[in-house]
Design an enzyme around this catalytic site. Structure first.
Site, PDB file in Angstrom:
ATOM      1  N   ARG A  95       4.431  -3.732  16.778  1.00 30.54           N
ATOM      2  CA  ARG A  95       5.350  -3.294  15.729  1.00 30.54           C
ATOM      3  C   ARG A  95       6.293  -4.457  15.406  1.00 30.54           C
ATOM      4  O   ARG A  95       7.489  -4.298  15.203  1.00 30.54           O
ATOM      5  CB  ARG A  95       6.141  -2.072  16.215  1.00 30.54           C
ATOM      6  CG  ARG A  95       6.655  -1.190  15.060  1.00 30.54           C
ATOM      7  CD  ARG A  95       7.744  -0.278  15.548  1.00 30.54           C
ATOM      8  NE  ARG A  95       7.304   0.998  16.058  1.00 30.54           N
ATOM      9  CZ  ARG A  95       7.071   2.071  15.316  1.00 30.54           C
ATOM     10  NH1 ARG A  95       7.204   2.030  14.012  1.00 30.54           N
ATOM     11  NH2 ARG A  95       6.711   3.206  15.861  1.00 30.54           N
ATOM     12  N   GLU A 151      -5.855   7.149   7.434  1.00 28.94           N
ATOM     13  CA  GLU A 151      -5.050   8.374   7.401  1.00 28.94           C
ATOM     14  C   GLU A 151      -5.936   9.539   6.974  1.00 28.94           C
ATOM     15  O   GLU A 151      -6.675   9.431   5.989  1.00 28.94           O
ATOM     16  CB  GLU A 151      -3.920   8.131   6.381  1.00 28.94           C
ATOM     17  CG  GLU A 151      -2.744   9.027   6.496  1.00 28.94           C
ATOM     18  CD  GLU A 151      -1.723   8.639   7.565  1.00 28.94           C
ATOM     19  OE1 GLU A 151      -1.935   7.665   8.318  1.00 28.94           O
ATOM     20  OE2 GLU A 151      -0.725   9.363   7.658  1.00 28.94           O
ATOM     21  N   GLU A 175       0.845  -1.203   0.000  1.00 22.96           N
ATOM     22  CA  GLU A 175       0.000   0.000   0.000  1.00 22.96           C
ATOM     23  C   GLU A 175       0.868   1.236   0.000  1.00 22.96           C
ATOM     24  O   GLU A 175       1.974   1.241   0.539  1.00 22.96           O
ATOM     25  CB  GLU A 175      -0.881   0.019   1.271  1.00 22.96           C
ATOM     26  CG  GLU A 175      -1.894  -1.087   1.327  1.00 22.96           C
ATOM     27  CD  GLU A 175      -2.669  -1.086   2.645  1.00 22.96           C
ATOM     28  OE1 GLU A 175      -2.352  -0.289   3.542  1.00 22.96           O
ATOM     29  OE2 GLU A 175      -3.596  -1.905   2.762  1.00 22.96           O
ATOM     30  N   LYS A 192       1.909  -5.402   3.907  1.00 24.10           N
ATOM     31  CA  LYS A 192       1.150  -6.036   4.995  1.00 24.10           C
ATOM     32  C   LYS A 192       0.869  -7.499   4.685  1.00 24.10           C
ATOM     33  O   LYS A 192       0.587  -7.838   3.530  1.00 24.10           O
ATOM     34  CB  LYS A 192      -0.185  -5.294   5.192  1.00 24.10           C
ATOM     35  CG  LYS A 192       0.002  -3.857   5.640  1.00 24.10           C
ATOM     36  CD  LYS A 192      -1.331  -3.155   5.788  1.00 24.10           C
ATOM     37  CE  LYS A 192      -1.129  -1.708   6.198  1.00 24.10           C
ATOM     38  NZ  LYS A 192      -2.359  -0.920   6.132  1.00 24.10           N
ATOM     39  N   PHE A 224      -7.857   2.338   5.713  1.00 23.18           N
ATOM     40  CA  PHE A 224      -7.144   1.139   5.271  1.00 23.18           C
ATOM     41  C   PHE A 224      -7.463  -0.081   6.132  1.00 23.18           C
ATOM     42  O   PHE A 224      -6.974  -1.158   5.891  1.00 23.18           O
ATOM     43  CB  PHE A 224      -5.628   1.348   5.140  1.00 23.18           C
ATOM     44  CG  PHE A 224      -4.924   1.970   6.314  1.00 23.18           C
ATOM     45  CD1 PHE A 224      -4.776   1.303   7.503  1.00 23.18           C
ATOM     46  CD2 PHE A 224      -4.372   3.242   6.189  1.00 23.18           C
ATOM     47  CE1 PHE A 224      -4.101   1.873   8.564  1.00 23.18           C
ATOM     48  CE2 PHE A 224      -3.695   3.828   7.254  1.00 23.18           C
ATOM     49  CZ  PHE A 224      -3.558   3.133   8.442  1.00 23.18           C
ATOM     50  N   LYS A 262       2.148   4.617   1.326  1.00 16.53           N
ATOM     51  CA  LYS A 262       2.215   5.175   2.687  1.00 16.53           C
ATOM     52  C   LYS A 262       1.851   6.655   2.599  1.00 16.53           C
ATOM     53  O   LYS A 262       2.668   7.481   2.181  1.00 16.53           O
ATOM     54  CB  LYS A 262       3.618   4.988   3.261  1.00 16.53           C
ATOM     55  CG  LYS A 262       3.722   5.367   4.732  1.00 16.53           C
ATOM     56  CD  LYS A 262       5.094   4.994   5.263  1.00 16.53           C
ATOM     57  CE  LYS A 262       5.172   5.064   6.775  1.00 16.53           C
ATOM     58  NZ  LYS A 262       4.835   6.355   7.351  1.00 16.53           N
ATOM     59  N   GLU A 305       5.157   9.094   0.369  1.00 17.08           N
ATOM     60  CA  GLU A 305       6.165   8.932   1.412  1.00 17.08           C
ATOM     61  C   GLU A 305       6.914   7.610   1.361  1.00 17.08           C
ATOM     62  O   GLU A 305       7.992   7.469   1.911  1.00 17.08           O
ATOM     63  CB  GLU A 305       5.437   9.026   2.759  1.00 17.08           C
ATOM     64  CG  GLU A 305       6.169   9.831   3.777  1.00 17.08           C
ATOM     65  CD  GLU A 305       5.797   9.389   5.180  1.00 17.08           C
ATOM     66  OE1 GLU A 305       6.548   9.735   6.075  1.00 17.08           O
ATOM     67  OE2 GLU A 305       4.790   8.692   5.382  1.00 17.08           O
TER      68      GLU A 305
HETATM   69  P1  ATP Z   1       6.748   7.448  10.046  1.00 19.81           P
HETATM   70  O1  ATP Z   1       7.484   8.563  10.712  1.00 19.81           O
HETATM   71  O2  ATP Z   1       7.555   6.653   9.078  1.00 19.81           O
HETATM   72  O3  ATP Z   1       5.390   7.853   9.521  1.00 19.81           O
HETATM   73  P2  ATP Z   1       5.658   6.394  12.405  1.00 19.81           P
HETATM   74  O4  ATP Z   1       6.548   6.048  13.543  1.00 19.81           O
HETATM   75  O5  ATP Z   1       4.852   7.639  12.486  1.00 19.81           O
HETATM   76  O6  ATP Z   1       6.517   6.361  11.110  1.00 19.81           O
HETATM   77  P3  ATP Z   1       4.892   3.753  11.732  1.00 19.81           P
HETATM   78  O7  ATP Z   1       4.041   2.847  12.473  1.00 19.81           O
HETATM   79  O8  ATP Z   1       6.307   3.438  11.733  1.00 19.81           O
HETATM   80  O9  ATP Z   1       4.612   5.237  12.217  1.00 19.81           O
HETATM   81  O10 ATP Z   1       4.378   3.808  10.243  1.00 19.81           O
HETATM   82  C1  ATP Z   1       3.030   3.668  10.066  1.00 19.81           C
HETATM   83  C2  ATP Z   1       2.388   5.021   9.915  1.00 19.81           C
HETATM   84  O11 ATP Z   1       2.279   5.307   8.541  1.00 19.81           O
HETATM   85  C3  ATP Z   1       0.981   4.981  10.430  1.00 19.81           C
HETATM   86  O12 ATP Z   1       0.927   5.413  11.771  1.00 19.81           O
HETATM   87  C4  ATP Z   1       0.212   5.884   9.510  1.00 19.81           C
HETATM   88  O13 ATP Z   1       0.150   7.190  10.049  1.00 19.81           O
HETATM   89  C5  ATP Z   1       1.057   5.960   8.268  1.00 19.81           C
HETATM   90  N1  ATP Z   1       0.450   5.312   7.092  1.00 19.81           N
HETATM   91  C6  ATP Z   1       0.284   5.903   5.898  1.00 19.81           C
HETATM   92  N2  ATP Z   1      -0.252   5.070   5.017  1.00 19.81           N
HETATM   93  C7  ATP Z   1      -0.442   3.893   5.658  1.00 19.81           C
HETATM   94  C8  ATP Z   1      -0.955   2.626   5.264  1.00 19.81           C
HETATM   95  N3  ATP Z   1      -1.342   2.397   4.037  1.00 19.81           N
HETATM   96  N4  ATP Z   1      -1.001   1.644   6.189  1.00 19.81           N
HETATM   97  C9  ATP Z   1      -0.558   1.860   7.449  1.00 19.81           C
HETATM   98  N5  ATP Z   1      -0.054   3.036   7.879  1.00 19.81           N
HETATM   99  C10 ATP Z   1       0.012   4.039   6.989  1.00 19.81           C
END
Ligand code: ATP
Length: 597
Positions: A426, A298, A246, A415, A337, A248, A410
């Site tokens: 995590r 999101e 997916e 998944k 999502f 991001k 980004e």
């Molecule tokens: P980052 O700074 O890389 O966004 P993070 O620490 O905020 O990382 P992570 O859990 O590492 O958060 O990455 C998942 C985050 O990415 C989610 O909290 C969400 O906000 C964002 N995100 C964007 N698109 C998706 C998606 N398709 N599926 C899951 N999370 C997504």
């Protein structure tokens, strides 16, 4: 001893002992002793909210980061702005205790406060902190801090400063602290995000708690993604599994809780973002076919003119505009999502693919307002990458990643389609891949030598640049020949790109079928890449600073011997003259250096 009379100095001494101890077991022992012997009435909440300030949402925010807190403390102490100590507080990053604001504060307070404890109880300190969070302006906050300073000593004030900054530096995780309190505390917190409820329900450590499911109206700790450094590593971790890739999205992670006509928008840190109500609540109520539901996704901003998501950072502004009834081309858009609760029960135990089917059944998408991130979905424009697709090989993942990054998103999230949704997990059921991790940071300055138009609805707009590097010129003279090197579209905001394109426009020459490149651009047999416009005069062009992975350089369609795989613009170097861009010899040297030859 009654819990309400527990002295604040007792918790400060315990926190000191935890912070000082090197071994985890000893840290835990100090915590245990405190919980077992001090809290006889089991009013744990007042202590736990001090020990875990990041998890306590009852009090709201203080609005005091180091800079403002420093000014408030200086004012509370009646320091003149020019005094040495006021300057120390403002410049807390420099000096002996540089970077440790509580220590800087304690050092200054130490010389002014009485050394004995003011005999405040934990209850009193919590009352003061409640008042501090509720105080509306800096003067009111300063007055409360001034009272606290009068009633504590420097040692106690240091801990109060750390509570306010919500960083205790204890050297043990929230998880360990919760576990020391009660073996089921983390589980219960994960599905309620309610520290008060956890403290009240789990008073007896020996009494196990029946596992509680998620509830509509209580935020759940979000499932998170683990990071990998490249496609190969991702593939190693997910090989043999059914995988969905997916996009991001770069917005706010929001959990939408719908209970009839009541809708809440919980952030990752369990805050209910009611500012989204005006723009989104009616969409949620109208488009979701079940009474009760929790969606994970999101929150982004959709631009109706460009048919694209806006750059990160405009959510609040658009929410405000919507609240004030202002008409604009931008609107809030929730990309769902996942679904965690549906009808009358939690569905987190079902597999992702089952949840995706459910999501499709109960949510009616609405273009640009409520989108579903399901395999095969995208913005609907030809030439635009999909937002989600099933992938079966590293090559497919790589292709999806490249297309997504090219589209200025980004990165991607991979998944496991058979995985459950687990609060706070995590462990790798979700894996994120972003260009920043793939890159062994290396900044290169290259000159814009051509531009590309965007396709789809944004046709006619320049979206990407062809960058060149110089053939080495004789010492003292400017380069006269440039080799195409890479193509870059990501990294600049819309505004930055518009300003740049306007500056270049007078010097762009459209490329027709038989248009030859301007003479100063080197053309080789393999250099097939042609932009939609050449920049006619390199001396009128600008340098872009590019970040990329120097280890994965290769050249297929460009004139330079190497190219970049995931170039991203860091900034436009208006300050650097065109002739100071990277030259081929330096590039080759750089690569050999990196490769160790
Ligand atoms: P980052 O700074 O890389 O966004 P993070 O620490 O905020 O990382 P992570 O859990 O590492 O958060 O990455 C998942 C985050 O990415 C989610 O909290 C969400 O906000 C964002 N995100 C964007 N698109 C998706 C998606 N398709 N599926 C899951 N999370 C997504």
């Amino acid at each position: 001893m009654c819990d309400k009379t527990v002295q604040f100095s007792v918790i400060c001494n315990m926190l000191d002992a935890v912070a000082r101890s090197k071994k985890n077991a000893l840290k835990r022992k100090h915590l245990r002793t405190f919980l077992d012997h001090v809290y006889t009435d089991h009013e744990f909440y007042s202590a736990l909210r001090l020990i875990l300030p990041g998890l306590d949402k009852e009090r709201g925010t203080y609005g005091l980061k180091e800079a403002v807190l420093g000014k408030c403390i200086a004012e509370a102490l009646g320091l003149s702005k020019d005094s040495e100590d006021a300057k120390k507080l403002v410049n807390w990053k420099k000096g002996m205790n540089g970077g440790n604001f509580p220590l800087v504060g304690a050092e200054i307070l130490h010389r002014r406060q009485s050394s004995s404890s003011g005999k405040l109880t934990i209850e009193h300190v919590n009352d003061y902190l409640d008042k501090l969070a509720a105080a509306e302006n800096r003067d009111a906050k300063t007055n409360i801090l001034s009272e606290l300073i009068k009633k504590t000593n420097a040692h106690e004030m240091r801990w109060i400063i750390m509570f306010i900054l919500k960083e205790l530096k204890l050297g043990i995780s929230e998880k360990t602290i919760l576990h020391e309190f009660h073996p089921d505390a983390e589980d219960l917190f994960n599905v309620t995000c309610d520290l008060k409820m956890v403290s009240e329900k789990l008073k007896d450590r020996n009494q196990r708690f029946k596992r509680q499911d998620i509830i509509v109206g209580k935020p759940v700790r979000p499932q998170l993604a683990s990071r990998v450094s490249g496609v190969e590593e991702a593939w190693k971790k997910l090989r043999g599994k059914r995988i969905v890739a997916e996009c991001k999205f770069d917005g706010d992670r929001i959990q939408i809780h719908k209970d009839g006509n009541e809708v809440h928008f919980y952030s990752r840190s369990f805050i209910d973002h009611q500012e989204y109500t005006d723009g989104m609540s009616s969409v949620i109520i109208n488009q979701i076919k079940v009474e009760k539901c929790i969606l994970d996704g999101e929150m982004l901003v959709w631009n109706r003119l460009t048919n694209r998501f806006a750059e990160f950072g405009s959510n609040q502004e658009v929410a405000r505009a919507s609240k004030n009834g202002l008409v604009s081309d931008q609107q809030l858009c929730f990309v769902a999502f996942d679904i965690l609760y549906c009808g009358d029960c939690s569905v987190t135990h079902q597999s992702l693919s089952e949840r995706q089917i459910l999501l499709k059944q109960v949510v009616q998408p609405l273009k640009g307002s409520l989108e579903l991130l399901l395999p095969g979905n995208g913005c609907g424009l030809k030439d635009q990458p999909l937002w989600s697709m099933l992938v079966q090989s590293p090559e497919e993942i790589n292709k999806f990643f490249l297309e997504t990054v090219e589209n200025r998103d980004e990165g991607i999230v991979l998944k496991d389609l058979d995985s459950k949704w687990e609060p706070g997990d995590r462990s790798g059921k979700w894996i994120k891949l972003k260009p920043d991790y793939v890159h062994a940071e290396s900044d290169l300055d290259a000159l814009i030598i051509g531009c590309y138009l965007r396709s789809g609805n944004c046709g006619g707009e320049i979206g990407q640049f062809l960058l060149g590097i110089a053939e080495k010129s004789r010492q003292g003279s400017h380069p006269t020949r440039f080799l195409s090197f890479c193509k870059v579209g990501s990294g600049l905001s819309h505004d930055e790109r518009d300003v740049l394109v306007n500056k270049l426009k007078p010097y762009l020459r459209e490329v027709g079928k038989n248009t030859k490149p301007p003479s100063f651009y080197v053309v080789t047999n393999h250099a097939k890449e042609r932009p939609d416009f050449w920049v006619e005069q390199p001396e009128k062009s600008f340098i872009l600073e590019i970040t990329s992975d120097i280890r994965t350089i290769k050249s297929e369609v460009f004139a330079a011997p190497y190219s970049l795989r995931f170039p991203r613009t860091n900034r436009i170097r208006y300050d650097k003259p065109w002739y100071d861009c990277l030259d081929v010899d330096s590039l080759v040297q750089l690569i050999h250096c990196h490769n160790g030859n």
